[in-house]
Design a protein around this motif. Structure first.
Motif, PDB file in Angstrom:
ATOM      1  N   SER A 135      -5.015  15.627  -9.445  1.00  0.00           N
ATOM      2  CA  SER A 135      -5.464  15.169  -8.136  1.00  0.00           C
ATOM      3  C   SER A 135      -6.555  14.123  -8.283  1.00  0.00           C
ATOM      4  CB  SER A 135      -5.997  16.348  -7.318  1.00  0.00           C
ATOM      5  OG  SER A 135      -7.191  16.858  -7.916  1.00  0.00           O
ATOM      6  N   GLU A 136      -6.831  13.426  -7.179  1.00  0.00           N
ATOM      7  CA  GLU A 136      -7.938  12.485  -7.172  1.00  0.00           C
ATOM      8  C   GLU A 136      -9.274  13.205  -7.257  1.00  0.00           C
ATOM      9  OE1 GLU A 136      -7.601   9.680  -3.986  1.00  0.00           O
ATOM     10  OE2 GLU A 136      -5.579   9.059  -4.589  1.00  0.00           O
ATOM     11  N   GLU A 137      -9.337  14.418  -6.727  1.00  0.00           N
ATOM     12  CA  GLU A 137     -10.567  15.218  -6.844  1.00  0.00           C
ATOM     13  C   GLU A 137     -10.848  15.545  -8.308  1.00  0.00           C
ATOM     14  OE1 GLU A 137      -9.164  15.142  -2.890  1.00  0.00           O
ATOM     15  OE2 GLU A 137      -8.093  15.832  -4.695  1.00  0.00           O
ATOM     16  N   ALA A 138      -9.805  15.855  -9.062  1.00  0.00           N
ATOM     17  CA  ALA A 138      -9.972  16.129 -10.492  1.00  0.00           C
ATOM     18  C   ALA A 138     -10.429  14.876 -11.227  1.00  0.00           C
ATOM     19  CB  ALA A 138      -8.672  16.645 -11.081  1.00  0.00           C
ATOM     20  N   LEU A 140     -12.455  12.558 -10.112  1.00  0.00           N
ATOM     21  CA  LEU A 140     -13.895  12.374  -9.912  1.00  0.00           C
ATOM     22  C   LEU A 140     -14.710  13.291 -10.816  1.00  0.00           C
ATOM     23  CD1 LEU A 140     -13.999  12.038  -6.019  1.00  0.00           C
ATOM     24  CD2 LEU A 140     -14.192  10.208  -7.712  1.00  0.00           C
ATOM     25  N   GLU A 141     -14.152  14.436 -11.185  1.00  0.00           N
ATOM     26  CA  GLU A 141     -14.867  15.379 -12.047  1.00  0.00           C
ATOM     27  C   GLU A 141     -14.994  14.870 -13.478  1.00  0.00           C
ATOM     28  OE1 GLU A 141     -16.428  18.220 -11.158  1.00  0.00           O
ATOM     29  OE2 GLU A 141     -15.962  17.560  -9.112  1.00  0.00           O
ATOM     30  N   ALA A 218     -11.212   6.946  -7.483  1.00  0.00           N
ATOM     31  CA  ALA A 218     -10.495   8.199  -7.733  1.00  0.00           C
ATOM     32  C   ALA A 218      -9.000   7.963  -7.915  1.00  0.00           C
ATOM     33  CB  ALA A 218     -10.740   9.174  -6.586  1.00  0.00           C
ATOM     34  N   HIS A 222      -6.829   8.762 -11.359  1.00  0.00           N
ATOM     35  CA  HIS A 222      -5.693   9.685 -11.266  1.00  0.00           C
ATOM     36  C   HIS A 222      -4.395   8.989 -11.665  1.00  0.00           C
ATOM     37  CE1 HIS A 222      -2.345  11.540  -8.881  1.00  0.00           C
ATOM     38  NE2 HIS A 222      -2.761  12.572  -9.592  1.00  0.00           N
TER      39      HIS A 222
END
Length: 277
Positions: A135-138, A140-141, A218, A222
């Motif tokens: 994911s795009e959230e992953a 950013l991490e 992001a 990804h």
């Protein structure tokens, strides 16, 4: 945190700027590199000695990465000034890691060049391996921090003499000034809303905002993780906004010109152009 490196090439000292004070991080790490960033950096400056950096060279804020991955044509207005259609997927090219120089170092106009150009860019540095992210959230991490970059480009080499890709016009020595700091993500409120600018001899050239990106930070990470793996310490350059010499509105760089680029909250570079020997 604002990480930086101080000293002449090959003698850089890892440091941090916190609350207007500089601290030597030599007891925590040999360098601001993938290993240090992968451990999470530091959470406090307690116990580290203060240092005086007056008169000392500010080096690139990260050690030489294993890769510099770049995204081309990622700002809508820059596509328009270049006469290109916005891409359906991120356009990718590479720069050699040995192109990196510090925020105030001289840069070289290549031999036989008549079309050396500037490009302010938002740089992303990784703290962990990024591969097949879900994911795009992953995405950013995976980010250790952000920095200012000038993706200097020789347009004849890049376009007319490219052989079909950009790197020939992007990988000349000194073509990637960075700095002055690597800023951790917690210090940036919204990476997709940062003013970006460039100047030549004090005259404004680019004046835009990262919100004009076609593909967000992001999304780039990804997307690219489906095709390649980023390692800790690697550098991603995310594209440049409108206002480059390629547009035809400004002259290309000449020896003696001073080119500056900056991003809101990240600082700026200021490099004098010299003819390559």
């Amino acid at each position: 945190m604002k990480y930086l490196r101080i000293g002449h090439p090959g003698e850089e000292v890892p440091a941090v700027l916190h609350e207007n004070r500089y601290y030597d991080l030599s007891d925590a790490t040999r360098d601001i590199d993938g290993a240090f960033l992968g451990r999470g950096g530091i959470s406090t400056t307690a116990g580290f000695p203060e240092i005086d950096i007056a008169g000392r060279r500010i080096a690139p804020p990260i050690a030489k990465p294993s890769a510099i991955v770049c995204i081309g044509m990622n700002y809508a207005a820059h596509c328009a000034e270049s006469g290109a259609e916005p891409p359906a997927e991120p356009v990718v090219f590479y720069k050699h890691p040995n192109t990196i120089v510090g925020p105030n170092d001289n840069v070289e106009i290549p031999r036989a060049s008549t079309r050396t150009d500037w490009e302010v860019e938002l740089g992303v540095v990784f703290k962990q391996r990024a591969s097949y992210l879900e994911s795009e959230e992953a995405a950013l991490e995976c980010i250790a921090g952000f920095l200012v970059a000038n993706d200097l480009s020789e347009r004849e080499f890049q376009i007319e003499r490219s052989g079909g890709q950009f790197s020939k016009g992007k990988a000349c020595p000194t073509f990637t000034p960075l700095g002055p700091h690597l800023i951790t993500p917690d210090e940036i409120e919204d990476v997709q809303a940062l003013r970006m600018w460039s100047k030549v001899n004090g005259e404004i050239r680019q004046d835009s905002n990262s919100k004009d990106m076609i593909f967000s930070v992001a999304r780039i990470i990804h997307h690219m993780s489906q095709f390649m793996a980023f390692d800790a310490g690697d550098l991603l350059l995310t594209g440049t906004p409108e206002g480059v010499a390629l547009s035809g509105r400004f002259p290309y760089l000449e020896a003696g010109d001073v080119v500056s680029v900056g991003i809101e909250g990240l600082g700026s570079t200021r490099n004098t152009a010299l003819d390559a020997k």
